[in-house]
Design a protein around this motif. Structure first.
Motif, PDB file in Angstrom:
ATOM      1  N   ALA A  36     -24.939   3.803  34.862  1.00  0.00           N
ATOM      2  CA  ALA A  36     -25.833   3.833  36.026  1.00  0.00           C
ATOM      3  C   ALA A  36     -27.233   3.335  35.660  1.00  0.00           C
ATOM      4  N   ASP A  37     -27.756   3.764  34.512  1.00  0.00           N
ATOM      5  CA  ASP A  37     -29.080   3.303  34.063  1.00  0.00           C
ATOM      6  C   ASP A  37     -29.112   1.784  33.941  1.00  0.00           C
ATOM      7  N   ALA A  51     -27.799  -0.737  43.040  1.00  0.00           N
ATOM      8  CA  ALA A  51     -26.752  -0.897  42.036  1.00  0.00           C
ATOM      9  C   ALA A  51     -25.455  -1.197  42.772  1.00  0.00           C
ATOM     10  N   ALA A  52     -24.677  -2.081  42.213  1.00  0.00           N
ATOM     11  CA  ALA A  52     -23.355  -2.406  42.762  1.00  0.00           C
ATOM     12  C   ALA A  52     -22.318  -2.025  41.714  1.00  0.00           C
ATOM     13  N   ILE A  53     -21.273  -1.363  42.157  1.00  0.00           N
ATOM     14  CA  ILE A  53     -20.222  -0.919  41.248  1.00  0.00           C
ATOM     15  C   ILE A  53     -18.906  -1.485  41.740  1.00  0.00           C
ATOM     16  N   GLU A 101     -21.985  -0.376  47.002  1.00  0.00           N
ATOM     17  CA  GLU A 101     -23.417  -0.555  46.767  1.00  0.00           C
ATOM     18  C   GLU A 101     -24.160   0.752  46.990  1.00  0.00           C
ATOM     19  N   PHE A 102     -25.192   0.968  46.147  1.00  0.00           N
ATOM     20  CA  PHE A 102     -25.971   2.198  46.199  1.00  0.00           C
ATOM     21  C   PHE A 102     -27.457   1.876  46.180  1.00  0.00           C
ATOM     22  N   SER A 103     -28.211   2.628  46.967  1.00  0.00           N
ATOM     23  CA  SER A 103     -29.656   2.453  46.990  1.00  0.00           C
ATOM     24  C   SER A 103     -30.364   3.623  46.303  1.00  0.00           C
ATOM     25  N   GLU A 104     -29.585   4.542  45.728  1.00  0.00           N
ATOM     26  CA  GLU A 104     -30.128   5.654  44.951  1.00  0.00           C
ATOM     27  C   GLU A 104     -29.385   5.734  43.632  1.00  0.00           C
ATOM     28  N   LYS A 105     -30.139   5.803  42.549  1.00  0.00           N
ATOM     29  CA  LYS A 105     -29.541   5.833  41.214  1.00  0.00           C
ATOM     30  C   LYS A 105     -28.652   7.059  40.999  1.00  0.00           C
ATOM     31  N   PHE A 131     -23.163  -8.290  39.959  1.00  0.00           N
ATOM     32  CA  PHE A 131     -23.408  -8.039  41.376  1.00  0.00           C
ATOM     33  C   PHE A 131     -24.630  -7.145  41.602  1.00  0.00           C
ATOM     34  N   SER A 132     -24.966  -6.303  40.647  1.00  0.00           N
ATOM     35  CA  SER A 132     -26.198  -5.503  40.763  1.00  0.00           C
ATOM     36  C   SER A 132     -27.414  -6.419  40.625  1.00  0.00           C
ATOM     37  N   ARG A 133     -27.339  -7.335  39.702  1.00  0.00           N
ATOM     38  CA  ARG A 133     -28.441  -8.273  39.474  1.00  0.00           C
ATOM     39  C   ARG A 133     -28.542  -9.269  40.619  1.00  0.00           C
ATOM     40  N   THR A 134     -27.454  -9.563  41.256  1.00  0.00           N
ATOM     41  CA  THR A 134     -27.217 -10.552  42.321  1.00  0.00           C
ATOM     42  C   THR A 134     -27.080 -11.935  41.711  1.00  0.00           C
ATOM     43  N   LEU A 135     -26.247 -12.734  42.320  1.00  0.00           N
ATOM     44  CA  LEU A 135     -25.992 -14.076  41.805  1.00  0.00           C
ATOM     45  C   LEU A 135     -27.215 -14.963  41.963  1.00  0.00           C
ATOM     46  N   GLU A 136     -28.040 -14.700  42.974  1.00  0.00           N
ATOM     47  CA  GLU A 136     -29.254 -15.491  43.156  1.00  0.00           C
ATOM     48  C   GLU A 136     -30.241 -15.277  42.005  1.00  0.00           C
TER      49      GLU A 136
END
Length: 159
Positions: A76-77, A88-90, A118-122, A153-158
């Protein structure tokens, strides 16, 4: 992915042993990811876990549950940092296809089965990972590849 990558997952040494905190790492490309996650596991076990043991004794007194909690925290970190601290995307493997092969894409019966969460809270991401920890540390789970996809996917492809 090579055979070594396909077989790689997060596997700990025996609980309550001298190396209870340590991930087992085979030779090959996945070793670098395992060692990066290992650093976060040690940080969690030494500095974030509440226990009566001191110093290195804390590492040797790690139970199976604590191994899972430490792995979930480490993953998660890392995913949270990759997402810039806001997401974060899992990725987990689903039984059904989520991507239909087309064009020049060569199906591997893995990539097309990844389902993203996808999560908006760690804290929520960490809890989700812990609830699905066997998807990352079970034999045959392809856990390291799932984590790698989750990082991308957490970092995003862009980005």
């Amino acid at each position: 992915f090579s055979c070594e990558w396909a077989q790689a997952y997060f596997r700990f040494r025996e609980p309550y042993s001298d190396l209870a905190y340590a991930l087992e790492a085979e030779k090959g490309g996945a070793r670098a990811i395992l060692m990066a996650v290992q650093a976060h596991i040690i940080k969690h076990l030494l500095f974030e876990r509440n226990t009566e043991y001191i110093h290195l004794e804390r590492l040797c007194r790690t139970s199976r549950r604590e191994q899972g909690e430490a792995l979930a925290a480490a993953l998660a970190d890392t995913l949270w940092a990759a997402g810039g601290g806001g997401r974060a995307a899992i990725g987990l493997l689903a039984p059904a296809l989520h991507l239909m092969p087309s064009g020049d894409y060569k199906p591997d019966n893995f990539t097309e089965r990844i389902q993203l969460f996808e999560f908006s809270e760690k804290a929520a991401a960490q809890e989700f990972i812990f609830d699905h920890i066997n998807c990352f540390k079970g034999e045959g789970s392809h856990g390291v590849i799932l984590f790698l996809y989750s990082l991308l996917f957490s970092r995003t492809l862009e980005r």
